[in-house]
Scaffold this active site. Sequence first.
Site, PDB file in Angstrom:
ATOM      1  N   LYS A  34       0.851  -1.207   0.000  1.00 55.29           N
ATOM      2  CA  LYS A  34       0.000   0.000   0.000  1.00 55.29           C
ATOM      3  C   LYS A  34       0.877   1.246   0.000  1.00 55.29           C
ATOM      4  CE  LYS A  34      -0.269  -0.068   5.044  1.00 55.29           C
ATOM      5  NZ  LYS A  34      -1.060  -0.567   6.192  1.00 55.29           N
ATOM      6  N   TYR A 254      14.596  30.831   7.561  1.00 58.62           N
ATOM      7  CA  TYR A 254      13.352  31.435   8.049  1.00 58.62           C
ATOM      8  C   TYR A 254      13.343  31.575   9.562  1.00 58.62           C
ATOM      9  CZ  TYR A 254      10.911  30.966   3.574  1.00 58.62           C
ATOM     10  OH  TYR A 254      10.516  31.085   2.276  1.00 58.62           O
TER      11      TYR A 254
END
Length: 361
Positions: A34, A254
């Site tokens: 999956k 940042y």
Amino acid sequence: MRSWVEVSLGRIRENYRAVRGVLEGRAEVMAVVKADAYRHGAIEISRVLESEGVRWLAVSNTSEGIALRQAGIAARILVMADFLSEDRAALETFSLTPVVHSLEDLAAVRVPYHLKIDSGMGRLGTRAEPAEILRAVLAAPAPLEGLMTHFASSANYESRQTEEQIARFAAVLAAFRARGVAPAYVHLSSTIPVAYRRTEAWGNLVRPGHAIYGYVSPGRGPAPPPALEVRPALSWKAAVLSVKDIEAGALVGYGGIYRAPRAMRIAVLAAGYADGIPHRLSNRGKVIARGKLVPIIGAVSMDLTTIDATDTDLRAGDAVTLLGSEGSVSIDAQQIARWAGTISYSVLCGIHARVTRVYVD
Ligand SMILES: *Cc1c(COP(=O)(O)O)cnc(C)c1O
């Protein structure tokens, strides 16, 4: 390339064989592919496993199953977490086997199915009493092929939850057998109960995912030593875009959350959180640069990450290892998860589709 993963198909084979070695023929393997095989690439991984003789694969949803069929995968495919009405016709068209999670849905099933029992996880599966489940199965139009459940806490040996789940599942199975209903497949276990040899939870089919990709989560409490040895199949690299010197006191990235304690050299990597590097690694993760573990400094940004390159001779155009090993130094998804306060599954599944995938032996 800005950032890429290398997936070793040889490792996938070895890990699959190691799982089979632990099982000693007592149970068959349904390999879980999956989420694009935990980002290793579901088609390629399924092909390799098919060449190893795997007869069952498991995916989460119908579209994942269809993609495998369209790529020519012939193994049985169990769709574990999807039974939406719009997808039901495709199950038949593409020979996919659904997991049915509620007795009400049984009337709508037209193909052999596996029934999920919620034995105590409190997620998918029926919580009805054994007699009621049996009645519904006997009345259903399609044949029951498998009976399954899933554990919530199998790595936690301080908890009794797994024993309780096994007992509740066994009660359903006993009710079935008492009426001569014997599902061809009985399955409960993902990687952990296989790796820790909880043989009473194996049934005749097991559903490892993590182990195939080379991981076994550590046990908690009085866990036995794992019987399974596997090695990570995926490593992840990023290119160095730029290397430069900054002065003592300079801020990086940042928010200015990193201030250079001395004059230093930094390198800017061509990968960020949009590629799957957890933002939580800001100022706390590490990468391998020229064989050395070096810190991530400042905030991880969308497409860029900055590292301390002071003690390396790193140059623009070089590659660093975000996950994997160089010489004796290594970082695996478990380690990244510890730094980021998450789980290794989430680190692997978080690697973005824009990261190029390369297959190696
Ligand atoms: C994901 C999943 C698995 C595989 O779990 P691993 O821990 O990766 O081995 C097995 N069964 C179900 C129902 C799952 O959702």
